[in-house]
Write a protein that holds these residues in place. Structure first.
Motif, PDB file in Angstrom:
ATOM      1  N   ASP A 139       0.841  -1.200   0.000  1.00 54.48           N
ATOM      2  CA  ASP A 139       0.000   0.000   0.000  1.00 54.48           C
ATOM      3  C   ASP A 139       0.879   1.254   0.000  1.00 54.48           C
ATOM      4  O   ASP A 139       1.934   1.269   0.639  1.00 54.48           O
ATOM      5  N   VAL A 140       0.401   2.284  -0.673  1.00 56.52           N
ATOM      6  CA  VAL A 140       1.167   3.529  -0.754  1.00 56.52           C
ATOM      7  C   VAL A 140       0.934   4.340   0.528  1.00 56.52           C
ATOM      8  O   VAL A 140      -0.207   4.516   0.960  1.00 56.52           O
ATOM      9  N   ASP A 141       2.032   4.823   1.103  1.00 57.04           N
ATOM     10  CA  ASP A 141       1.928   5.678   2.289  1.00 57.04           C
ATOM     11  C   ASP A 141       1.772   7.123   1.794  1.00 57.04           C
ATOM     12  O   ASP A 141       2.756   7.807   1.507  1.00 57.04           O
ATOM     13  N   PHE A 142       0.518   7.581   1.678  1.00 58.76           N
ATOM     14  CA  PHE A 142       0.269   8.914   1.124  1.00 58.76           C
ATOM     15  C   PHE A 142       0.774  10.025   2.048  1.00 58.76           C
ATOM     16  O   PHE A 142       1.134  11.096   1.576  1.00 58.76           O
ATOM     17  N   ALA A 143       0.793   9.768   3.363  1.00 62.58           N
ATOM     18  CA  ALA A 143       1.328  10.787   4.280  1.00 62.58           C
ATOM     19  C   ALA A 143       2.795  11.032   3.951  1.00 62.58           C
ATOM     20  O   ALA A 143       3.262  12.182   3.935  1.00 62.58           O
ATOM     21  N   ALA A 144       3.524   9.955   3.648  1.00 62.57           N
ATOM     22  CA  ALA A 144       4.941  10.091   3.309  1.00 62.57           C
ATOM     23  C   ALA A 144       5.107  10.817   1.969  1.00 62.57           C
ATOM     24  O   ALA A 144       5.992  11.664   1.813  1.00 62.57           O
ATOM     25  N   LEU A 145       4.242  10.509   0.995  1.00 61.79           N
ATOM     26  CA  LEU A 145       4.334  11.194  -0.307  1.00 61.79           C
ATOM     27  C   LEU A 145       4.071  12.691  -0.128  1.00 61.79           C
ATOM     28  O   LEU A 145       4.751  13.528  -0.728  1.00 61.79           O
ATOM     29  N   LYS A 146       3.091  13.036   0.709  1.00 62.38           N
ATOM     30  CA  LYS A 146       2.773  14.457   0.925  1.00 62.38           C
ATOM     31  C   LYS A 146       3.944  15.159   1.585  1.00 62.38           C
ATOM     32  O   LYS A 146       4.275  16.294   1.257  1.00 62.38           O
ATOM     33  N   TRP A 147       4.565  14.447   2.525  1.00 61.75           N
ATOM     34  CA  TRP A 147       5.746  15.003   3.187  1.00 61.75           C
ATOM     35  C   TRP A 147       6.833  15.295   2.128  1.00 61.75           C
ATOM     36  O   TRP A 147       7.397  16.382   2.077  1.00 61.75           O
ATOM     37  N   ALA A 148       7.063  14.301   1.253  1.00 62.71           N
ATOM     38  CA  ALA A 148       8.106  14.462   0.235  1.00 62.71           C
ATOM     39  C   ALA A 148       7.766  15.598  -0.740  1.00 62.71           C
ATOM     40  O   ALA A 148       8.643  16.327  -1.198  1.00 62.71           O
ATOM     41  N   ALA A 149       6.483  15.767  -1.034  1.00 64.93           N
ATOM     42  CA  ALA A 149       6.069  16.774  -2.030  1.00 64.93           C
ATOM     43  C   ALA A 149       6.152  18.185  -1.493  1.00 64.93           C
ATOM     44  O   ALA A 149       6.165  19.150  -2.259  1.00 64.93           O
ATOM     45  N   THR A 150       6.206  18.318  -0.176  1.00 65.01           N
ATOM     46  CA  THR A 150       6.123  19.665   0.397  1.00 65.01           C
ATOM     47  C   THR A 150       7.367  20.047   1.190  1.00 65.01           C
ATOM     48  O   THR A 150       7.386  21.081   1.847  1.00 65.01           O
ATOM     49  N   GLN A 151       8.384  19.202   1.149  1.00 66.52           N
ATOM     50  CA  GLN A 151       9.604  19.524   1.884  1.00 66.52           C
ATOM     51  C   GLN A 151      10.348  20.675   1.241  1.00 66.52           C
ATOM     52  O   GLN A 151      10.540  20.682   0.029  1.00 66.52           O
TER      53      GLN A 151
END
Ligand code: SAH
Length: 370
Positions: free
Chosen positions: A271-283
């Motif tokens: 499963d994709v960890d969307f919280a982690a993707l959002k973190w990566a997209a906004t760093q």
């Protein structure tokens, strides 16, 4: 996971068609044309909000059979989006699927136009049914620098994960080892910390989790491009908001399959960890002018599709349908895509926008997400 899925000679995706009734799993675009059509309408709407910048490209990560792109290009052509100001970029590692995509998207007479100039970033090129350039790339970092509509459907779940567990208040990685007695593969816990344990775990509440550094890097690249060159990203996958622990699994013939048995014969996924993707997209990154990208979602597939108008589209298609079987299939596809017990709430939508869009989005929020 990387070896099993994308090893150049024997990787699961590299030399076969794995989708549909006869394959191992079925995806939303393969279920119904409505899926791709609605996403295309959404993308055209958001591109219009950005002021319809040209030239621009649509870049799809992991296009599978090319069905989603085919449905989208048909809609784009209705909006007169075709020709030289618009190009299609496909990020695909599988030589087999690349051929399937070419067949799906390009008329046969255009296939002569496939000679790739030396020094190009892409490995293949052709012309779409509607006259736009289509180019194939190995990696997101090879894509041309221009305004981009990014799309990733069931792409991130195929990227490798590391599995971490807490042992005596410290993190260890779950590794895969060969049992020398019976030559079966088995899970073991690392003796010490591994590089994957460097992941940001300070405030982590879970005792066990999966991290996908490759997903984070790709998301950061997408975010950086959106910030620097303009663009919008839409990521669709099954996943969670950073709360699940153990989702790594295999699929073979539409059934769960032990990932350690006969590797290379089954799809492996997490499963994709969307919280982690959002973190990566906004760093914050190294650019001086960096202001974090904006993210919307995740929202459930049923909410996104219903808000964009899947019920209306179903009615339209049914109204022009003369065949009882086709009508029945359309209704069952609609149910499969939107029913919470099927794909409706398992699949999530996440959108990325550049920070310059903030004022416009406050006034005109992204449809489907509100
Ligand atoms: N989006 C399609 C296919 C999903 S399957 C659909 O929904 O039907 C995953 C896709 O990603 C396949 O096309 C696979 O070949 C591709 N893929 C997997 N790993 C990749 C990687 N590391 N880089 C680029 N493409 C990859």
């Amino acid at each position: 996971m990387k070896e099993v899925l994308t090893n150049p000679t024997s990787g699961y995706y590299m030399n076969r068609d794995v989708f549909g009734q006869t394959g191992d799993f079925i995806t939303s675009p393969e279920i119904s044309q409505m899926f791709g059509e609605l996403i295309a309408v959404w993308l055209v709407n958001e591109w219009t909000k950005c002021g319809r910048p040209t030239p621009f490209q649509i870049a799809e990560l992991g296009p599978g059979r090319g069905t989603l792109m085919a449905d989208m290009l048909r809609v784009f052509s209705k909006f007169k989006i075709a020709g030289s100001d618009f190009s299609v970029s496909l990020v695909e590692v599988s030589p087999y699927l690349c051929q399937v995509q070419e067949k799906q998207l390009c008329p046969s007479q255009a296939q002569e136009a496939t000679e790739v100039p030396q020094g190009s970033q892409h490995y293949k090129q052709s012309i779409s049914l509607y006259g736009s350039q289509i180019r194939w790339y190995n990696h997101i970092s090879d894509l041309p620098r221009t305004f981009t509509l990014f799309l990733a459907h069931e792409f991130f779940d195929a990227l490798p994960i590391h599995k971490l567990v807490k042992v005596n208040q410290d993190w260890r990685e779950v590794l895969i080892d060969l049992n020398r007695e019976n030559l079966n593969l088995r899970y073991v816990i690392s003796r010490d910390r591994t590089p994957a344990c460097l992941y940001r775990l300070d405030s982590e509440k879970r005792e066990e989790l999966e991290v996908s550094p490759q997903s984070l890097v790709i998301t950061q690249m997408m975010a950086a491009r959106i910030h620097q060159d303009g663009g919008i990203g839409l990521v669709i996958d099954y996943g969670h908001e950073g709360d699940k622990t153990d989702t790594f699994r295999g699929f073979k013939n539409h059934k769960l399959h032990d990932p350690l048995v006969d590797p290379g014969t089954a799809d492996l996924t997490a499963d994709v960890d969307f919280a982690a993707l959002k973190w990566a997209a906004t760093q914050p990154r190294t650019f001086e002018d960096w202001e974090a990208n904006l993210t919307y979602g995740t929202v459930d597939q049923k909410d996104f599709l219903t808000r964009i108008g899947i019920n209306l589209r179903l009615e339209q298609l049914l109204a022009s349908c003369r065949n009882v079987n086709v009508a029945r299939n359309l209704k069952s596809a609609h149910k499969m895509l939107t029913d919470p017990m099927e794909m409706g709430s398992k699949f999530k939508f996440l959108a990325l926008y550049p920070s310059v869009m903030k004022k416009i989005l406050e006034r005109y929020p992204p449809p489907g997400f509100v």
